[in-house]
Scaffold this motif. Sequence first.
Motif, short mmCIF file in Angstrom:
data_model
loop_
_atom_site.label_atom_id
_atom_site.label_comp_id
_atom_site.label_asym_id
_atom_site.label_seq_id
_atom_site.Cartn_x
_atom_site.Cartn_y
_atom_site.Cartn_z
N VAL A 79 0.88 -1.17 0.00
CA VAL A 79 0.00 0.00 0.00
C VAL A 79 0.91 1.22 0.00
N GLY A 80 0.81 2.01 -1.06
CA GLY A 80 1.70 3.16 -1.23
C GLY A 80 1.24 4.37 -0.45
N ASP A 86 -8.12 14.66 -6.44
CA ASP A 86 -8.83 15.92 -6.54
C ASP A 86 -9.14 16.37 -5.12
N ARG A 87 -9.84 17.43 -4.94
CA ARG A 87 -10.06 17.96 -3.59
C ARG A 87 -10.82 16.99 -2.69
N ALA A 88 -11.68 16.17 -3.27
CA ALA A 88 -12.55 15.33 -2.45
C ALA A 88 -12.05 13.90 -2.31
N ARG A 89 -10.96 13.52 -3.00
CA ARG A 89 -10.59 12.10 -3.00
C ARG A 89 -9.09 11.93 -2.85
N ILE A 90 -8.71 11.06 -1.92
CA ILE A 90 -7.30 10.69 -1.72
C ILE A 90 -7.12 9.28 -2.27
N THR A 91 -6.09 9.07 -3.09
CA THR A 91 -5.86 7.76 -3.68
C THR A 91 -4.49 7.24 -3.27
N ARG A 92 -4.31 5.94 -3.46
CA ARG A 92 -3.02 5.29 -3.19
C ARG A 92 -2.72 4.29 -4.30
N ARG A 93 -1.45 4.03 -4.50
CA ARG A 93 -1.06 2.91 -5.37
C ARG A 93 -1.08 1.67 -4.50
N VAL A 94 -1.77 0.64 -4.97
CA VAL A 94 -1.87 -0.62 -4.23
C VAL A 94 -1.51 -1.76 -5.18
N GLU A 95 -0.61 -2.63 -4.74
CA GLU A 95 -0.20 -3.80 -5.52
C GLU A 95 -0.39 -5.05 -4.67
N THR A 96 -0.81 -6.13 -5.31
CA THR A 96 -0.90 -7.42 -4.61
C THR A 96 -0.25 -8.50 -5.46
N THR A 110 -3.14 -1.06 -8.91
CA THR A 110 -3.91 0.11 -9.31
C THR A 110 -3.27 1.35 -8.72
N ASP A 111 -3.29 2.42 -9.47
CA ASP A 111 -2.76 3.69 -8.99
C ASP A 111 -3.84 4.56 -8.36
N THR A 112 -5.09 4.12 -8.46
CA THR A 112 -6.21 4.98 -8.04
C THR A 112 -7.10 4.34 -6.98
N ALA A 113 -6.52 3.54 -6.09
CA ALA A 113 -7.32 2.92 -5.02
C ALA A 113 -7.72 3.99 -4.02
N SER A 114 -9.00 4.08 -3.73
CA SER A 114 -9.47 5.01 -2.69
C SER A 114 -10.33 4.24 -1.70
N MET A 115 -10.31 4.69 -0.47
CA MET A 115 -11.00 3.99 0.60
C MET A 115 -12.51 4.12 0.45
N ALA A 143 -16.36 -2.71 6.78
CA ALA A 143 -14.91 -2.51 6.90
C ALA A 143 -14.45 -1.51 5.85
N ALA A 144 -13.38 -0.81 6.15
CA ALA A 144 -12.77 0.09 5.18
C ALA A 144 -11.93 -0.74 4.23
N VAL A 145 -12.13 -0.54 2.93
CA VAL A 145 -11.43 -1.36 1.94
C VAL A 145 -10.81 -0.50 0.85
N TYR A 146 -9.76 -1.07 0.24
CA TYR A 146 -9.23 -0.60 -1.04
C TYR A 146 -9.55 -1.70 -2.04
N ALA A 147 -10.34 -1.41 -3.03
CA ALA A 147 -10.65 -2.38 -4.07
C ALA A 147 -9.61 -2.26 -5.17
N ILE A 148 -8.92 -3.35 -5.47
CA ILE A 148 -7.91 -3.35 -6.51
C ILE A 148 -8.56 -3.69 -7.85
#
Length: 198
Positions: A79-80, A86-96, A110-115, A143-148
Amino acid sequence: MTTKSDVSTWPRIAALSLLLAGCRQEFSADSAAPERTAAFAGTTTACASDSLHPVAAAPAAGLWVSERSTPTARVAAMVGPASVADRARITRRVETLELRDGAKAIRLATDTASMRLELLPRIGGSAHRSAADVAPTEHTEPAAVYAITPLVLLASYEPCDASAGEPRIRYLRRDGRGGVATDLMLRRESAETLGALR
């Protein structure tokens, strides 16, 4: 008018008041002790049997790994750091990366995983069952998730307060029919192995 005060009686009254207050506190503490002990024992017992529960905090950055022997599977997830899309969304790079004996490795990124919050079945509760086979009344937990991908996600879990355990990330991969194919809890790996997915 003259007021007469006997100074020698004030220390006795003060001592008597403290003694009564102490007796009252001792009695209430003794009477509540079994209730507190029973409540703590119940919490500890519940913690021992089900020490991990889903949480609404996003999965933490870092390298997370797990391995199981039956059937053999090894999973690593990276999890990067957060970035602002954008102003309303924080994303992360996630690899599995999922490795299984006798099968091709499953590597996703994915480079655009958001919670987001999602309802998940209990850990191990619906293994190898399709989504259609799961009863509508079966227990699910938010649960809080990042969907890849639509079939692979990482979810946040934490131990109960009385446990000395560490937070975990749940790796959940479904098959094409919606059944749970791989369901593993991942532990945070040390900083020395951060390049394992590269």
